[in-house]
Design a protein around this motif. Structure first.
Motif, PDB file in Angstrom:
ATOM      1  N   ASP A  78       0.843  -1.177   0.000  1.00 31.02           N
ATOM      2  CA  ASP A  78       0.000   0.000   0.000  1.00 31.02           C
ATOM      3  C   ASP A  78       0.890   1.242   0.000  1.00 31.02           C
ATOM      4  O   ASP A  78       2.084   1.179   0.247  1.00 31.02           O
ATOM      5  CB  ASP A  78      -0.901  -0.004   1.243  1.00 31.02           C
ATOM      6  N   GLY A  79       0.269   2.382  -0.231  1.00 31.63           N
ATOM      7  CA  GLY A  79       1.028   3.625  -0.166  1.00 31.63           C
ATOM      8  C   GLY A  79       1.612   3.985  -1.512  1.00 31.63           C
ATOM      9  O   GLY A  79       1.330   3.363  -2.538  1.00 31.63           O
ATOM     10  N   PRO A  80       2.449   5.016  -1.534  1.00 33.42           N
ATOM     11  CA  PRO A  80       2.978   5.535  -2.810  1.00 33.42           C
ATOM     12  C   PRO A  80       3.956   4.575  -3.472  1.00 33.42           C
ATOM     13  O   PRO A  80       4.614   3.763  -2.811  1.00 33.42           O
ATOM     14  CB  PRO A  80       3.676   6.829  -2.379  1.00 33.42           C
ATOM     15  N   ILE A 139       5.572   8.411 -17.762  1.00 34.39           N
ATOM     16  CA  ILE A 139       5.226   7.687 -16.540  1.00 34.39           C
ATOM     17  C   ILE A 139       4.028   8.325 -15.854  1.00 34.39           C
ATOM     18  O   ILE A 139       3.904   9.555 -15.815  1.00 34.39           O
ATOM     19  CB  ILE A 139       6.437   7.687 -15.573  1.00 34.39           C
ATOM     20  N   ASP A 140       3.170   7.504 -15.291  1.00 34.77           N
ATOM     21  CA  ASP A 140       2.075   7.986 -14.457  1.00 34.77           C
ATOM     22  C   ASP A 140       2.648   8.294 -13.069  1.00 34.77           C
ATOM     23  O   ASP A 140       3.036   7.385 -12.336  1.00 34.77           O
ATOM     24  CB  ASP A 140       0.980   6.921 -14.368  1.00 34.77           C
ATOM     25  N   LEU A 141       2.723   9.562 -12.722  1.00 33.64           N
ATOM     26  CA  LEU A 141       3.332   9.973 -11.456  1.00 33.64           C
ATOM     27  C   LEU A 141       2.318  10.132 -10.326  1.00 33.64           C
ATOM     28  O   LEU A 141       2.692  10.500  -9.210  1.00 33.64           O
ATOM     29  CB  LEU A 141       4.082  11.301 -11.648  1.00 33.64           C
ATOM     30  N   GLU A 142       1.056   9.855 -10.590  1.00 35.78           N
ATOM     31  CA  GLU A 142       0.036   9.970  -9.547  1.00 35.78           C
ATOM     32  C   GLU A 142       0.390   9.036  -8.388  1.00 35.78           C
ATOM     33  O   GLU A 142       0.647   7.850  -8.560  1.00 35.78           O
ATOM     34  CB  GLU A 142      -1.340   9.592 -10.118  1.00 35.78           C
ATOM     35  N   ASN A 143       0.432   9.609  -7.170  1.00 38.49           N
ATOM     36  CA  ASN A 143       0.740   8.845  -5.962  1.00 38.49           C
ATOM     37  C   ASN A 143       2.125   8.195  -6.029  1.00 38.49           C
ATOM     38  O   ASN A 143       2.329   7.073  -5.557  1.00 38.49           O
ATOM     39  CB  ASN A 143      -0.323   7.767  -5.710  1.00 38.49           C
ATOM     40  N   GLY A 165       0.964  15.140 -10.126  1.00 39.80           N
ATOM     41  CA  GLY A 165       0.358  14.409  -9.013  1.00 39.80           C
ATOM     42  C   GLY A 165       1.307  13.607  -8.160  1.00 39.80           C
ATOM     43  O   GLY A 165       0.874  12.782  -7.341  1.00 39.80           O
ATOM     44  N   GLY A 166       2.616  13.823  -8.330  1.00 43.33           N
ATOM     45  CA  GLY A 166       3.591  13.083  -7.548  1.00 43.33           C
ATOM     46  C   GLY A 166       4.275  13.943  -6.505  1.00 43.33           C
ATOM     47  O   GLY A 166       3.905  15.099  -6.261  1.00 43.33           O
ATOM     48  N   ASP A 167       5.268  13.360  -5.860  1.00 40.57           N
ATOM     49  CA  ASP A 167       6.122  14.066  -4.901  1.00 40.57           C
ATOM     50  C   ASP A 167       7.570  13.760  -5.231  1.00 40.57           C
ATOM     51  O   ASP A 167       7.863  12.861  -6.033  1.00 40.57           O
ATOM     52  CB  ASP A 167       5.807  13.626  -3.469  1.00 40.57           C
ATOM     53  N   TYR A 168       8.476  14.500  -4.617  1.00 38.39           N
ATOM     54  CA  TYR A 168       9.892  14.309  -4.923  1.00 38.39           C
ATOM     55  C   TYR A 168      10.739  14.265  -3.663  1.00 38.39           C
ATOM     56  O   TYR A 168      10.387  14.819  -2.622  1.00 38.39           O
ATOM     57  CB  TYR A 168      10.410  15.422  -5.840  1.00 38.39           C
ATOM     58  N   VAL A 169      11.863  13.564  -3.785  1.00 39.11           N
ATOM     59  CA  VAL A 169      12.946  13.591  -2.797  1.00 39.11           C
ATOM     60  C   VAL A 169      14.219  13.812  -3.591  1.00 39.11           C
ATOM     61  O   VAL A 169      14.680  12.918  -4.309  1.00 39.11           O
ATOM     62  CB  VAL A 169      13.029  12.278  -1.992  1.00 39.11           C
ATOM     63  N   PHE A 170      14.792  15.021  -3.489  1.00 38.08           N
ATOM     64  CA  PHE A 170      15.964  15.405  -4.269  1.00 38.08           C
ATOM     65  C   PHE A 170      17.210  15.426  -3.385  1.00 38.08           C
ATOM     66  O   PHE A 170      17.182  15.970  -2.273  1.00 38.08           O
ATOM     67  CB  PHE A 170      15.801  16.817  -4.853  1.00 38.08           C
TER      68      PHE A 170
END
Length: 349
Positions: A78-80, A139-143, A165-170
């Motif tokens: 589950d989860g992103p 790519i589908d970046l949703e979640n 619709g995504g998030d990032y860690v840079f």
């Protein structure tokens, strides 16, 4: 079995290029005849190379991903979805003696699913920034949580990921010196004055054997007010992070310190997973070089090198999803010797 699966069968069984694929076809012609008609016989390696060089890489990747089906449905978690983006130079794909024109491939890898989601080629590592947005379009970046090394730490890329619709860690390095120095200073102060005082969440993981011990420490906090002037330039930036990896071996000790900027809220377990999972793409690069001999490949014509690179990544997924206790290298050999095992890998994908 489609021609694409026929080619995949050859690469699974040890073929590293068009000549090997032709040899596989001739040695396994009776077996292949059960699934594919070859009215003109097994194509030559020149024909195989020419066809692979003409196929548009985007179409090639879409066709193979449809083989797997919807990726999110394949995940038991589950989860992103954690998506790692990183580049690799195919060192054998050069024309000039100084190897300056070797093909550089930027790939997206889904660690939970163990599969490449797409890739783009560029002329050199310095052009990765241009390729990343094009790759993200596939790519589908949703979640999804997208992790990128410092070269991809760009405001425009952050904005694109959020918009999709995504998030990032840079990862942060000297390409953004003021922000990186400010984050470093914040954590130094937090260690001196107490993590709790600065609302820093932390986690320590220890792993190892007699020959090697690794301690990984993770720290994450909401962006403090005094850093907002710098961080507000980044779309939806919420947190800053620190990861420290300490290695002990009989030859000595080494420590690696990395700083991060993220759009996710401060969850230390999730942050640790994002950072750790990014290195799964390095594992894939190792497999491509050591097991599939990608760096030794001199294939370059048309799209051949790019399509073969993606095919190798895809096949890594097929080999790793098999639960047999054996290395990827051993599974490839077994597939070359055992038709039943090869069929299992191909037809249960």
């Amino acid at each position: 079995m489609s021609p694409g699966k026929s080619c995949s069968a050859a690469v699974i069984a040890g073929a590293d290029g068009p000549a090997d694929i032709e040899d596989f076809g001739r040695e396994k012609e009776d077996w292949l005849d059960q699934f594919v008609d070859f009215p003109e016989g097994i194509p030559s390696h020149d024909t195989i190379s020419r066809v692979l060089g003409l196929i548009d890489p985007n179409d090639f990747q879409v066709a193979f991903l449809e083989w797997v089906g919807k990726l999110q449905a394949c995940s038991d978690e589950d989860g992103p979805i954690h998506i790692q983006v990183d580049g690799k130079t195919m060192r054998g794909s050069y024309h000039h003696k100084d190897e300056s024109d070797a093909i550089h491939v930027v790939s997206a890898w889904a660690s939970q699913l163990g599969i490449a989601l797409g890739q783009k080629t560029v002329d050199s590592k310095t052009n990765e920034i241009k390729a990343i947005p094009q790759l993200l379009d596939l790519i589908d970046l949703e979640n999804a949580i997208v992790t990128l090394d410092a070269i991809g730490c760009q405001k425009s890329i952050a904005r694109k990921i959020i918009d999709e619709g995504g998030d990032y860690v840079f990862a942060l390095k000297d390409n953004h010196p003021k922000l990186c120095a400010a984050v470093e200073s914040f954590f130094e102060t937090a260690f001196e004055e107490g993590l709790a005082k600065h609302n820093v969440k932390s986690k320590v993981v220890e792993e190892g054997t007699k020959a090697r011990k690794e301690t990984r420490s993770y720290y994450i906090a909401r962006i403090p007010k005094h850093l907002r002037e710098l961080s507000d330039q980044w779309e939806s930036a919420r947190t800053i992070g620190l990861a420290i990896s300490h290695f002990e071996t009989p030859h000595g000790e080494t420590t690696e310190v990395r700083y991060f900027l993220s759009s996710r809220i401060a969850r230390v377990n999730e942050f640790a997973k994002s950072v750790r999972s990014h290195w799964s793409i390095e594992s894939m690069h190792w497999v491509l070089d050591v097991v599939f001999h990608e760096d030794a490949s001199r294939v370059r014509s048309g799209y051949t090198a790019e399509n073969l690179s993606f095919l190798r990544k895809f096949i890594t997924k097929l080999l790793k999803r098999d639960t047999t206790k054996a290395s990827v290298r051993r599974k490839r050999k077994r597939a070359g010797w055992n038709n039943e095992f090869l069929e299992k890998l191909l037809f249960t994908a």
